[in-house]
Design a protein around this motif. Structure first.
Motif, mmCIF file in Angstrom:
data_model
loop_
_atom_site.group_PDB
_atom_site.id
_atom_site.type_symbol
_atom_site.label_atom_id
_atom_site.label_comp_id
_atom_site.label_asym_id
_atom_site.label_seq_id
_atom_site.Cartn_x
_atom_site.Cartn_y
_atom_site.Cartn_z
ATOM 1 N N HIS A 53 -13.941 53.161 5.928
ATOM 2 C CA HIS A 53 -15.291 53.597 5.560
ATOM 3 C C HIS A 53 -15.879 52.696 4.478
ATOM 4 C CE1 HIS A 53 -15.661 57.227 7.963
ATOM 5 N NE2 HIS A 53 -14.417 57.545 7.649
ATOM 6 N N ALA A 54 -15.047 52.259 3.534
ATOM 7 C CA ALA A 54 -15.525 51.339 2.495
ATOM 8 C C ALA A 54 -16.042 50.049 3.127
ATOM 9 C CB ALA A 54 -14.405 51.034 1.498
ATOM 10 N N GLY A 55 -15.307 49.540 4.122
ATOM 11 C CA GLY A 55 -15.765 48.353 4.832
ATOM 12 C C GLY A 55 -17.095 48.584 5.520
ATOM 13 N N PHE A 56 -17.266 49.770 6.079
ATOM 14 C CA PHE A 56 -18.517 50.111 6.745
ATOM 15 C C PHE A 56 -19.667 50.137 5.744
ATOM 16 C CE2 PHE A 56 -20.895 51.673 10.244
ATOM 17 C CZ PHE A 56 -20.077 51.610 11.362
ATOM 18 N N ILE A 57 -19.433 50.752 4.578
ATOM 19 C CA ILE A 57 -20.489 50.882 3.572
ATOM 20 C C ILE A 57 -20.923 49.520 3.047
ATOM 21 C CG2 ILE A 57 -21.023 51.836 1.290
ATOM 22 C CD1 ILE A 57 -19.016 54.113 1.966
ATOM 23 N N PHE A 58 -19.993 48.569 3.007
ATOM 24 C CA PHE A 58 -20.333 47.226 2.526
ATOM 25 C C PHE A 58 -21.402 46.560 3.392
ATOM 26 C CE2 PHE A 58 -16.461 46.767 -0.238
ATOM 27 C CZ PHE A 58 -17.153 46.392 -1.377
ATOM 28 N N MET A 59 -21.574 47.015 4.619
ATOM 29 C CA MET A 59 -22.628 46.449 5.457
ATOM 30 C C MET A 59 -23.997 46.666 4.822
ATOM 31 S SD MET A 59 -21.642 46.901 9.480
ATOM 32 C CE MET A 59 -21.404 48.665 9.492
ATOM 33 N N GLY A 60 -24.190 47.838 4.191
ATOM 34 C CA GLY A 60 -25.456 48.104 3.514
ATOM 35 C C GLY A 60 -25.653 47.216 2.306
ATOM 36 N N VAL A 61 -24.556 46.952 1.577
ATOM 37 C CA VAL A 61 -24.635 46.073 0.410
ATOM 38 C C VAL A 61 -24.976 44.652 0.845
ATOM 39 C CG1 VAL A 61 -23.376 45.136 -1.560
ATOM 40 C CG2 VAL A 61 -22.943 47.501 -0.828
ATOM 41 N N ALA A 74 -29.164 48.429 9.377
ATOM 42 C CA ALA A 74 -29.381 47.499 8.264
ATOM 43 C C ALA A 74 -28.684 46.166 8.529
ATOM 44 C CB ALA A 74 -28.874 48.120 6.962
ATOM 45 N N ALA A 75 -27.457 46.229 9.067
ATOM 46 C CA ALA A 75 -26.711 45.001 9.365
ATOM 47 C C ALA A 75 -27.400 44.197 10.462
ATOM 48 C CB ALA A 75 -25.280 45.348 9.776
ATOM 49 N N VAL A 76 -27.883 44.877 11.487
ATOM 50 C CA VAL A 76 -28.564 44.192 12.596
ATOM 51 C C VAL A 76 -29.882 43.591 12.112
ATOM 52 C CG1 VAL A 76 -29.703 44.531 14.823
ATOM 53 C CG2 VAL A 76 -27.463 45.561 14.392
ATOM 54 N N TYR A 86 -24.789 40.342 13.150
ATOM 55 C CA TYR A 86 -24.468 40.975 14.433
ATOM 56 C C TYR A 86 -22.964 41.150 14.630
ATOM 57 C CZ TYR A 86 -29.308 39.561 15.295
ATOM 58 O OH TYR A 86 -30.673 39.373 15.186
ATOM 59 N N TYR A 87 -22.186 40.142 14.239
ATOM 60 C CA TYR A 87 -20.736 40.238 14.436
ATOM 61 C C TYR A 87 -20.134 41.352 13.579
ATOM 62 C CZ TYR A 87 -20.941 35.812 16.968
ATOM 63 O OH TYR A 87 -21.227 34.831 17.877
ATOM 64 N N LEU A 88 -20.650 41.495 12.363
ATOM 65 C CA LEU A 88 -20.157 42.551 11.489
ATOM 66 C C LEU A 88 -20.491 43.926 12.068
ATOM 67 C CD1 LEU A 88 -18.664 42.830 8.792
ATOM 68 C CD2 LEU A 88 -20.898 43.007 7.670
ATOM 69 N N ALA A 89 -21.681 44.067 12.603
ATOM 70 C CA ALA A 89 -22.073 45.331 13.238
ATOM 71 C C ALA A 89 -21.194 45.612 14.455
ATOM 72 C CB ALA A 89 -23.545 45.274 13.645
ATOM 73 N N ALA A 90 -20.874 44.564 15.211
ATOM 74 C CA ALA A 90 -20.022 44.742 16.393
ATOM 75 C C ALA A 90 -18.618 45.208 15.988
ATOM 76 C CB ALA A 90 -19.932 43.432 17.170
ATOM 77 N N ILE A 91 -18.087 44.649 14.893
ATOM 78 C CA ILE A 91 -16.774 45.094 14.395
ATOM 79 C C ILE A 91 -16.844 46.560 13.985
ATOM 80 C CG2 ILE A 91 -15.077 44.800 12.538
ATOM 81 C CD1 ILE A 91 -15.777 41.807 12.555
ATOM 82 N N GLY A 92 -17.943 46.953 13.351
ATOM 83 C CA GLY A 92 -18.118 48.344 12.946
ATOM 84 C C GLY A 92 -18.110 49.301 14.124
ATOM 85 N N VAL A 93 -18.813 48.938 15.175
ATOM 86 C CA VAL A 93 -18.839 49.785 16.381
ATOM 87 C C VAL A 93 -17.453 49.854 17.016
ATOM 88 C CG1 VAL A 93 -19.769 49.993 18.720
ATOM 89 C CG2 VAL A 93 -21.281 49.341 16.819
ATOM 90 N N LEU A 94 -16.783 48.708 17.119
ATOM 91 C CA LEU A 94 -15.448 48.660 17.723
ATOM 92 C C LEU A 94 -14.456 49.519 16.939
ATOM 93 C CD1 LEU A 94 -13.522 47.468 19.836
ATOM 94 C CD2 LEU A 94 -13.177 45.518 18.287
ATOM 95 N N MET A 95 -14.504 49.430 15.621
ATOM 96 C CA MET A 95 -13.565 50.202 14.801
ATOM 97 C C MET A 95 -13.886 51.692 14.810
ATOM 98 S SD MET A 95 -11.147 48.309 13.831
ATOM 99 C CE MET A 95 -11.346 47.515 15.444
ATOM 100 N N SER A 96 -15.133 52.047 15.048
ATOM 101 C CA SER A 96 -15.475 53.462 15.222
ATOM 102 C C SER A 96 -14.814 54.015 16.477
ATOM 103 C CB SER A 96 -16.993 53.640 15.298
ATOM 104 O OG SER A 96 -17.601 53.326 14.065
ATOM 105 N N VAL A 97 -14.720 53.175 17.497
ATOM 106 C CA VAL A 97 -14.030 53.577 18.733
ATOM 107 C C VAL A 97 -12.539 53.759 18.458
ATOM 108 C CG1 VAL A 97 -13.429 52.876 21.078
ATOM 109 C CG2 VAL A 97 -15.725 52.434 20.195
ATOM 110 N N VAL A 98 -11.953 52.854 17.663
ATOM 111 C CA VAL A 98 -10.534 52.984 17.305
ATOM 112 C C VAL A 98 -10.289 54.264 16.522
ATOM 113 C CG1 VAL A 98 -8.650 51.967 15.955
ATOM 114 C CG2 VAL A 98 -10.135 50.488 17.333
#
Length: 484
Positions: free
Chosen positions: A312-320, A404-406, A411-423
């Motif tokens: 989740h911390a990694g996800f929040i860093f997308m906003g930063v 915000a990331a998009v 884009y790659y960071l957003a894609a990692i976020g979506v993939l890890m949400s699936v995991v």
């Protein structure tokens, strides 16, 4: 984000912190006169102190950006948003602690005074606009949380967790302090707005001292939010700490640390963005990857939630990293959503804590939802929200962070976020499967506590409310960003 300075009495800017600190000292004195049979009164006193401090937040609610104490403290909507968040987290933590303290045989008075001290430190931290004040608030918060982590004095896991947290925390604090010293050496000021002005007027892009300062600050604050590769303390601290403190630690210090990250990097260091964005990008990506993948292998639910919090911390860093108004507002919204879904999940774990039974293994939830359908449904809501599925607060928070990331073209960071949400769907639903499908544990009983049950239902309702009616919350967050 140029602030509008408004003349204001010094004392008013720190009124919430001042009230809370005075109340803590009152509680310490009152505890001496409370008999052992009536120690639960301390919980009520702590809640009254938090509510008085929260009321003071509304009293000093500004229409702009109010600075005081030689511009070292600020009262703006951004700070007050987080102060209210800390007050909510503290009240919920106190409510889930009452029965837990009785089971563990912990000291009532010390526990609540330390908790309120931690909240005071967080409030100072989010209002600070001077590097020295930021450091003092951060240490005030950290030292009390170290003690609370090891509060189970006769539990070796708690002792080990506190020692690891303290030692690594001391290193991270030293790293941050060194970074601040280098920043002062280059700019000649500790005020974040003066630092920003100096860097905007002078070309320090290739200054090796300035680059070293940025790297040290990134590393130190990444530790505070348990981001990879500075995450090693989190699993042991989450598992060993009293569960009520784990709930508080997962929300309060993390939210305070992200608030100060936003102030330092987006207010003081926007001129160095080309240096710190790539570092944060890597930290965000690897935190999401490691946190979610390692969580899959956990059998202890507190360790699972610890690795989950790293993700989740990694996800929040997308906003930063996005650095936009919507990105900052997304961080604020996500921390509010994370408050309810995280504390709610830990409250359910405490319900399984009986004398001689820890209740923090995933297998302890076997048949839980069939035997306690309403509480099982609440736990399912928290799990669904942590995954980021509709109609929960977690979905709204992740959606805005991804947007915000998009928008910032990461884009790659957003894609990692979506993939890890699936995991994350796998390990969170493993808990749901255990609750609904596995055979019931013979003799499984819950802690009898109206306060605990109330917190579970309240957090579940808040998680759904934010998920289904997010406009008011995101609008408030966006309005707060404008006052930074």
């Amino acid at each position: 984000m140029t602030p509008i300075h408004i003349a204001y009495p010094n004392i008013f800017v720190i009124l919430p912190e001042l009230i809370l600190m005075c109340w803590v000292f009152f509680m310490m004195m009152a505890d001496l006169f409370i008999s052992k049979e009536k120690k639960e009164v301390n919980a009520l006193l702590a809640i009254i102190g938090i509510l008085l401090s929260a009321a003071a937040v509304f009293v000093v609610m500004p229409s702009g950006h109010i600075t005081s104490f030689n511009d070292s403290m600020v009262s703006d909507s951004f700070a007050l948003f987080f102060k209210l968040l800390f007050c909510i987290a503290a009240v919920l933590t106190i409510l889930i602690s009452r029965k837990y303290i009785a089971i563990e045989g912990m000291n009532w008075g010390e526990y609540y005074t330390l908790l309120l001290f931690a909240v005071s430190g967080m409030m100072v931290l989010v209002s600070a606009t001077d590097l020295v004040t930021i450091y003092l608030g951060m240490e005030f918060m950290a030292l009390t949380v170290y003690v609370l982590t090891g509060y189970l004095r006769h539990d070796t896991r708690s002792n080990e967790a506190a020692l690891k947290y303290f030692l690594l925390g001391a290193f991270s604090s030293a790293i941050i302090l060194y970074g601040m010293v280098l920043l002062y050496g280059v700019t000649g000021s500790t005020n974040i707005y003066k630092v920003a002005s100096f860097l905007a007027a002078n070309d320090n892009f290739s200054n090796p001292v300035m680059i070293a300062s940025v790297i040290l600050l990134v590393a130190g604050f990444a530790f505070k939010v348990a981001a990879v590769p500075f995450h090693m303390w989190a699993p042991d601290a989450y598992e060993g700490a009293p569960t009520s403190i784990t709930a508080f630690m997962a929300v309060g210090p993390k939210a305070a640390s992200f608030a100060v990250i936003l102030r330092i990097f987006l207010v003081a260091l926007p001129a160095m963005k080309s240096h710190w964005v790539p570092i944060f990008w890597g930290i965000s990506a690897i935190s999401m990857l490691l946190g979610n993948i390692v969580a899959v292998a956990q059998t202890n639910i507190k360790r699972m939630l610890a690795y989950s919090s790293i993700g989740h911390a990694g996800f929040i860093f997308m906003g930063v990293i996005s650095g936009t108004k919507i990105g900052i507002a997304s961080v604020m919204l996500y921390m509010l959503a994370y408050l309810f879904m995280s504390i709610g999940a830990f409250a359910v774990i405490i319900l399984l804590r009986k004398t001689g039974v820890r209740g923090d293994e995933i297998k302890d939830f076997s048949g839980f939802a069939r035997k306690h359908p309403s509480l099982g449904l609440c736990m399912l809501i928290f799990l669904v929200s942590l995954i980021g599925l509709p109609p929960t607060a977690g979905f709204i928070g992740k959606m805005y962070l991804l947007a915000a990331a998009v928008e910032a073209e990461y884009y790659y960071l957003a894609a990692i976020g979506v993939l890890m949400s699936v995991v994350s769907l796998f390990y969170y639903m493993q808990v749901a499967k255990t609750m609904y499908i596995d055979e019931e544990i013979p003799g499984q009983q819950l802690v009898s506590s109206n306060a605990l049950t109330l917190v579970v239902y309240f957090c579940a309702a808040a998680t759904l409310l934010i998920g289904m009616f997010p406009n008011r919350f995101i609008t408030s967050a966006l309005a707060s960003v404008l006052t930074m």
